[in-house]
Design a protein around this motif. Structure first.
Motif, mmCIF file in Angstrom:
data_model
loop_
_atom_site.group_PDB
_atom_site.id
_atom_site.type_symbol
_atom_site.label_atom_id
_atom_site.label_comp_id
_atom_site.label_asym_id
_atom_site.label_seq_id
_atom_site.Cartn_x
_atom_site.Cartn_y
_atom_site.Cartn_z
ATOM 1 N N PRO A 61 0.743 -1.316 0.129
ATOM 2 C CA PRO A 61 -0.012 -0.040 0.103
ATOM 3 C C PRO A 61 0.683 1.297 0.059
ATOM 4 C CG PRO A 61 0.192 -0.799 2.298
ATOM 5 C CD PRO A 61 0.834 -1.848 1.306
ATOM 6 N N THR A 62 0.249 2.306 -0.368
ATOM 7 C CA THR A 62 0.776 3.705 -0.155
ATOM 8 C C THR A 62 1.159 4.012 1.235
ATOM 9 O OG1 THR A 62 -1.165 4.875 -0.316
ATOM 10 C CG2 THR A 62 -0.254 4.586 -2.359
ATOM 11 N N LEU A 63 1.987 4.907 1.381
ATOM 12 C CA LEU A 63 2.180 5.210 2.878
ATOM 13 C C LEU A 63 0.987 5.789 3.571
ATOM 14 C CD1 LEU A 63 4.194 5.813 5.232
ATOM 15 C CD2 LEU A 63 4.788 8.116 4.006
ATOM 16 N N GLU A 64 0.410 6.415 2.732
ATOM 17 C CA GLU A 64 -1.014 7.216 3.213
ATOM 18 C C GLU A 64 -2.130 6.058 3.604
ATOM 19 O OE1 GLU A 64 -4.590 10.120 1.916
ATOM 20 O OE2 GLU A 64 -3.063 9.629 0.444
ATOM 21 N N LEU A 65 -2.195 4.876 2.751
ATOM 22 C CA LEU A 65 -3.218 3.861 3.071
ATOM 23 C C LEU A 65 -2.532 3.181 4.236
ATOM 24 C CD1 LEU A 65 -5.706 2.188 2.584
ATOM 25 C CD2 LEU A 65 -4.343 1.181 0.652
ATOM 26 N N ALA A 66 -1.323 2.920 4.084
ATOM 27 C CA ALA A 66 -0.591 2.049 5.336
ATOM 28 C C ALA A 66 -1.027 2.772 6.569
ATOM 29 C CB ALA A 66 0.847 1.946 5.113
ATOM 30 N N MET A 67 -1.024 4.104 6.845
ATOM 31 C CA MET A 67 -1.199 4.824 7.877
ATOM 32 C C MET A 67 -2.449 4.781 8.451
ATOM 33 S SD MET A 67 1.537 8.298 7.264
ATOM 34 C CE MET A 67 1.429 8.934 9.057
ATOM 35 N N LYS A 68 -3.567 4.857 7.388
ATOM 36 C CA LYS A 68 -4.834 4.724 7.765
ATOM 37 C C LYS A 68 -5.122 3.311 8.265
ATOM 38 C CE LYS A 68 -6.590 8.172 4.186
ATOM 39 N NZ LYS A 68 -7.246 8.516 2.953
ATOM 40 N N MET A 69 -4.670 2.278 7.765
ATOM 41 C CA MET A 69 -4.957 0.931 8.222
ATOM 42 C C MET A 69 -4.216 0.782 9.469
ATOM 43 S SD MET A 69 -3.860 -1.289 4.955
ATOM 44 C CE MET A 69 -4.770 -1.662 3.626
ATOM 45 N N ALA A 70 -3.237 1.295 9.838
ATOM 46 C CA ALA A 70 -2.765 1.310 11.115
ATOM 47 C C ALA A 70 -3.794 1.968 12.060
ATOM 48 C CB ALA A 70 -1.448 1.925 11.214
ATOM 49 N N LYS A 71 -4.005 3.173 11.666
ATOM 50 C CA LYS A 71 -4.815 3.994 12.701
ATOM 51 C C LYS A 71 -5.989 3.194 12.927
ATOM 52 C CE LYS A 71 -6.469 8.638 13.540
ATOM 53 N NZ LYS A 71 -6.696 10.022 13.183
ATOM 54 N N LEU A 72 -6.779 2.766 11.891
ATOM 55 C CA LEU A 72 -8.044 2.015 12.134
ATOM 56 C C LEU A 72 -8.004 0.972 12.896
ATOM 57 C CD1 LEU A 72 -10.954 1.994 10.995
ATOM 58 C CD2 LEU A 72 -10.447 0.839 9.089
ATOM 59 N N LEU A 73 -6.912 0.265 12.632
ATOM 60 C CA LEU A 73 -6.701 -1.483 13.287
ATOM 61 C C LEU A 73 -5.933 -0.963 14.722
ATOM 62 C CD1 LEU A 73 -5.680 -3.435 10.270
ATOM 63 C CD2 LEU A 73 -7.710 -3.414 11.397
ATOM 64 N N GLU A 74 -5.708 0.384 15.147
ATOM 65 C CA GLU A 74 -5.262 0.488 16.362
ATOM 66 C C GLU A 74 -3.995 0.063 16.786
ATOM 67 O OE1 GLU A 74 -8.223 -0.637 19.082
ATOM 68 O OE2 GLU A 74 -9.851 0.857 18.433
ATOM 69 N N THR A 75 -2.983 0.238 15.782
ATOM 70 C CA THR A 75 -1.548 -0.080 15.920
ATOM 71 C C THR A 75 -0.559 0.827 15.147
ATOM 72 O OG1 THR A 75 -0.168 -1.976 15.526
ATOM 73 C CG2 THR A 75 -1.657 -1.779 13.989
ATOM 74 N N THR A 76 0.778 0.558 15.083
ATOM 75 C CA THR A 76 1.389 1.528 14.350
ATOM 76 C C THR A 76 1.900 0.834 13.073
ATOM 77 O OG1 THR A 76 3.597 0.544 15.203
ATOM 78 C CG2 THR A 76 2.381 2.234 16.482
ATOM 79 N N VAL A 77 2.191 1.715 12.077
ATOM 80 C CA VAL A 77 2.875 0.999 10.678
ATOM 81 C C VAL A 77 3.836 0.017 11.055
ATOM 82 C CG1 VAL A 77 3.933 1.682 8.751
ATOM 83 C CG2 VAL A 77 2.029 3.204 9.618
ATOM 84 N N GLU A 78 4.402 0.409 12.031
ATOM 85 C CA GLU A 78 5.805 -0.398 12.171
ATOM 86 C C GLU A 78 5.382 -1.885 12.825
ATOM 87 O OE1 GLU A 78 5.711 2.651 13.286
ATOM 88 O OE2 GLU A 78 7.170 3.433 12.363
ATOM 89 N N GLU A 79 4.292 -1.928 13.369
ATOM 90 C CA GLU A 79 3.715 -3.230 13.884
ATOM 91 C C GLU A 79 2.563 -3.805 13.154
ATOM 92 O OE1 GLU A 79 3.938 -4.843 17.149
ATOM 93 O OE2 GLU A 79 5.514 -3.378 17.467
ATOM 94 N N LEU A 80 2.032 -3.201 12.042
ATOM 95 C CA LEU A 80 1.199 -3.711 10.860
ATOM 96 C C LEU A 80 2.218 -4.230 9.922
ATOM 97 C CD1 LEU A 80 -1.724 -4.028 10.495
ATOM 98 C CD2 LEU A 80 -1.596 -1.799 9.339
ATOM 99 N N PHE A 81 3.262 -3.619 9.612
ATOM 100 C CA PHE A 81 3.902 -4.081 8.304
ATOM 101 C C PHE A 81 5.399 -4.423 8.907
ATOM 102 C CE2 PHE A 81 0.807 -1.507 6.589
ATOM 103 C CZ PHE A 81 0.407 -2.133 5.559
ATOM 104 N N GLU A 82 5.929 -5.428 8.156
ATOM 105 C CA GLU A 82 7.273 -5.958 8.476
ATOM 106 C C GLU A 82 8.006 -6.322 7.189
ATOM 107 O OE1 GLU A 82 9.384 -9.970 10.186
ATOM 108 O OE2 GLU A 82 7.560 -9.259 10.966
#
Length: 66
Positions: free
Chosen positions: A40-61
């Motif tokens: 995903p784009t950085l924007e989408l990754a950040m939105k996903m992390a916020k919605l899933l109540e986590t950080t981008v670093e925790e969501l993606f590896e």
């Protein structure tokens, strides 16, 4: 790039359709990201992390060696 989207989405009781609607993307986009077929784009990754109540670093590896 590995991710925890499916795991966290299910934990929150969200279907792929629900997540897609909340993020204003298609279900196909969610499927592709969950299955590591699309980064995903950085924007989408950040939105996903916020919605899933986590950080981008925790969501993606990042996978080693890539």
């Amino acid at each position: 790039m590995k991710n925890r989207i499916k795991e966290l989405r299910k934990k929150m009781g969200l279907r792929q359709e629900d997540l897609a609607e909340k993020l204003s993307v298609t279900r196909q986009t969610i499927i592709a990201v969950e299955n590591d077929k699309y980064n995903p784009t950085l924007e989408l990754a950040m939105k996903m992390a916020k919605l899933l109540e986590t950080t981008v670093e925790e969501l993606f590896e990042l996978e080693e060696g890539k």
